[in-house]
Design a protein around this motif. Structure first.
Motif, PDB file in Angstrom:
ATOM      1  N   LYS A   1      37.936  -4.155 -36.940  1.00 18.68           N
ATOM      2  CA  LYS A   1      39.125  -4.196 -37.764  1.00 18.68           C
ATOM      3  C   LYS A   1      38.687  -4.302 -39.206  1.00 18.68           C
ATOM      4  CE  LYS A   1      42.196  -6.252 -34.428  1.00 18.68           C
ATOM      5  NZ  LYS A   1      43.176  -7.304 -34.163  1.00 18.68           N
ATOM      6  N   LYS A   2      39.268  -3.421 -39.973  1.00 21.35           N
ATOM      7  CA  LYS A   2      38.941  -3.428 -41.400  1.00 21.35           C
ATOM      8  C   LYS A   2      39.979  -4.264 -42.125  1.00 21.35           C
ATOM      9  CE  LYS A   2      36.929   1.151 -41.325  1.00 21.35           C
ATOM     10  NZ  LYS A   2      37.009   2.500 -41.835  1.00 21.35           N
ATOM     11  N   GLU A   3      39.511  -5.052 -43.018  1.00 21.60           N
ATOM     12  CA  GLU A   3      40.403  -5.850 -43.834  1.00 21.60           C
ATOM     13  C   GLU A   3      40.886  -4.984 -44.977  1.00 21.60           C
ATOM     14  OE1 GLU A   3      40.901  -9.451 -44.182  1.00 21.60           O
ATOM     15  OE2 GLU A   3      40.004  -9.936 -42.267  1.00 21.60           O
ATOM     16  N   ILE A   4      42.216  -4.962 -45.116  1.00 18.86           N
ATOM     17  CA  ILE A   4      42.801  -4.171 -46.191  1.00 18.86           C
ATOM     18  C   ILE A   4      43.332  -5.161 -47.215  1.00 18.86           C
ATOM     19  CG2 ILE A   4      44.583  -2.520 -46.781  1.00 18.86           C
ATOM     20  CD1 ILE A   4      44.438  -1.529 -43.909  1.00 18.86           C
ATOM     21  N   VAL A   5      43.020  -4.898 -48.430  1.00 13.90           N
ATOM     22  CA  VAL A   5      43.471  -5.773 -49.499  1.00 13.90           C
ATOM     23  C   VAL A   5      44.771  -5.204 -50.039  1.00 13.90           C
ATOM     24  CG1 VAL A   5      42.913  -6.735 -51.768  1.00 13.90           C
ATOM     25  CG2 VAL A   5      41.108  -6.337 -50.098  1.00 13.90           C
ATOM     26  N   ARG A   6      45.771  -6.076 -50.070  1.00 17.34           N
ATOM     27  CA  ARG A   6      47.089  -5.622 -50.550  1.00 17.34           C
ATOM     28  C   ARG A   6      47.502  -6.533 -51.690  1.00 17.34           C
ATOM     29  NH1 ARG A   6      47.760  -5.192 -44.773  1.00 17.34           N
ATOM     30  NH2 ARG A   6      47.876  -3.011 -44.233  1.00 17.34           N
ATOM     31  N   ASN A   7      48.162  -5.940 -52.612  1.00 21.58           N
ATOM     32  CA  ASN A   7      48.659  -6.713 -53.739  1.00 21.58           C
ATOM     33  C   ASN A   7      50.161  -6.971 -53.517  1.00 21.58           C
ATOM     34  OD1 ASN A   7      46.163  -6.571 -54.933  1.00 21.58           O
ATOM     35  ND2 ASN A   7      46.667  -4.677 -56.024  1.00 21.58           N
ATOM     36  N   ASN A   8      50.489  -8.092 -52.901  1.00 17.13           N
ATOM     37  CA  ASN A   8      51.881  -8.434 -52.607  1.00 17.13           C
ATOM     38  C   ASN A   8      52.438  -9.323 -53.689  1.00 17.13           C
ATOM     39  OD1 ASN A   8      51.580  -7.096 -50.242  1.00 17.13           O
ATOM     40  ND2 ASN A   8      51.364  -8.910 -48.979  1.00 17.13           N
ATOM     41  N   LYS A   9      53.652  -9.049 -54.062  1.00 16.30           N
ATOM     42  CA  LYS A   9      54.343  -9.920 -54.999  1.00 16.30           C
ATOM     43  C   LYS A   9      55.010 -11.021 -54.195  1.00 16.30           C
ATOM     44  CE  LYS A   9      55.245  -6.090 -58.073  1.00 16.30           C
ATOM     45  NZ  LYS A   9      56.238  -5.209 -58.656  1.00 16.30           N
ATOM     46  N   ASP A  10      55.500 -12.030 -54.858  1.00 18.55           N
ATOM     47  CA  ASP A  10      56.165 -13.128 -54.161  1.00 18.55           C
ATOM     48  C   ASP A  10      57.448 -12.622 -53.495  1.00 18.55           C
ATOM     49  OD1 ASP A  10      54.267 -14.937 -54.886  1.00 18.55           O
ATOM     50  OD2 ASP A  10      55.308 -15.553 -56.725  1.00 18.55           O
ATOM     51  N   GLY A  11      57.671 -12.994 -52.232  1.00 16.06           N
ATOM     52  CA  GLY A  11      58.873 -12.608 -51.501  1.00 16.06           C
ATOM     53  C   GLY A  11      58.723 -11.302 -50.743  1.00 16.06           C
ATOM     54  N   GLU A  12      57.629 -10.609 -50.883  1.00 17.91           N
ATOM     55  CA  GLU A  12      57.422  -9.366 -50.157  1.00 17.91           C
ATOM     56  C   GLU A  12      56.598  -9.625 -48.912  1.00 17.91           C
ATOM     57  OE1 GLU A  12      55.556  -6.573 -52.735  1.00 17.91           O
ATOM     58  OE2 GLU A  12      57.405  -6.096 -53.768  1.00 17.91           O
ATOM     59  N   GLU A  13      56.936  -8.886 -47.831  1.00 20.30           N
ATOM     60  CA  GLU A  13      56.170  -9.002 -46.606  1.00 20.30           C
ATOM     61  C   GLU A  13      55.736  -7.605 -46.181  1.00 20.30           C
ATOM     62  OE1 GLU A  13      58.400 -10.900 -43.541  1.00 20.30           O
ATOM     63  OE2 GLU A  13      58.828 -12.661 -44.761  1.00 20.30           O
ATOM     64  N   ILE A  14      54.659  -7.562 -45.470  1.00 20.66           N
ATOM     65  CA  ILE A  14      54.181  -6.292 -44.947  1.00 20.66           C
ATOM     66  C   ILE A  14      54.379  -6.339 -43.436  1.00 20.66           C
ATOM     67  CG2 ILE A  14      52.189  -4.818 -44.606  1.00 20.66           C
ATOM     68  CD1 ILE A  14      51.143  -5.804 -47.268  1.00 20.66           C
ATOM     69  N   LEU A  15      54.994  -5.309 -42.937  1.00 21.18           N
ATOM     70  CA  LEU A  15      55.243  -5.248 -41.506  1.00 21.18           C
ATOM     71  C   LEU A  15      54.064  -4.593 -40.807  1.00 21.18           C
ATOM     72  CD1 LEU A  15      58.946  -4.051 -41.468  1.00 21.18           C
ATOM     73  CD2 LEU A  15      58.083  -6.360 -41.163  1.00 21.18           C
ATOM     74  N   VAL A  16      53.801  -5.052 -39.610  1.00 20.30           N
ATOM     75  CA  VAL A  16      52.708  -4.513 -38.808  1.00 20.30           C
ATOM     76  C   VAL A  16      53.264  -3.353 -37.978  1.00 20.30           C
ATOM     77  CG1 VAL A  16      50.948  -5.152 -37.118  1.00 20.30           C
ATOM     78  CG2 VAL A  16      51.831  -6.859 -38.678  1.00 20.30           C
TER      79      VAL A  16
END
Length: 135
Positions: free
Chosen positions: A3-18
């Protein structure tokens, strides 16, 4: 599998769905009831015409005309054809009656005249019998 770690730049209150495949099965929910059918009659096709509500008086009227009361709006055109056919039959009967009416009037008037003549003859016969009995 790596599994590769992906770096994401999330702002406050944002979620990333799988992805759906990667979600855990605890989020999956098995439906227990089937879908409700919207049509009332099961197994058959729904009638296309709206149903007509009748009261006792309308049923009596159709009974006097010797016709079946329409239960849906689809039955109305066929019923109108039957009514028009009955109307034509009645018009023919009225014409025949009108033609015979004058003859019937004459027959009745002559019949009354004949009855009056017979009454007069019967009175005269009674009078002659009474006179013969007295003599």
């Amino acid at each position: 599998e790596e599994k590769k770690e992906i770096v994401r730049n999330n702002k406050d209150g944002e979620e990333i769905l799988v992805r759906k495949e990667d979600r855990e099965e605890e989020f999956y929910y098995m439906p227990t009831k089937g879908k409700k059918s919207k049509s009332k009659n099961k197994g058959g096709a729904a009638p296309s015409g709206k149903s007509i509500k009748h009261n006792a008086e309308t049923f009596q009227l159709f009974d006097k005309l010797k016709l079946d009361a329409p239960l849906t709006t689809d039955d109305v055109p066929a019923l109108l054809e039957k009514l028009e056919a009955q109307l034509e039959e009645y018009k023919v009967k009225v014409k025949e009656w009108e033609e015979k009416r004058e003859d019937m009037k004459k027959a009745i008037l002559e019949g009354l005249a004949d009855i009056e003549e017979k009454k007069d003859e019967a009175k005269e016969a009674e009078e002659t019998k009474e006179e013969a009995g007295e003599a």
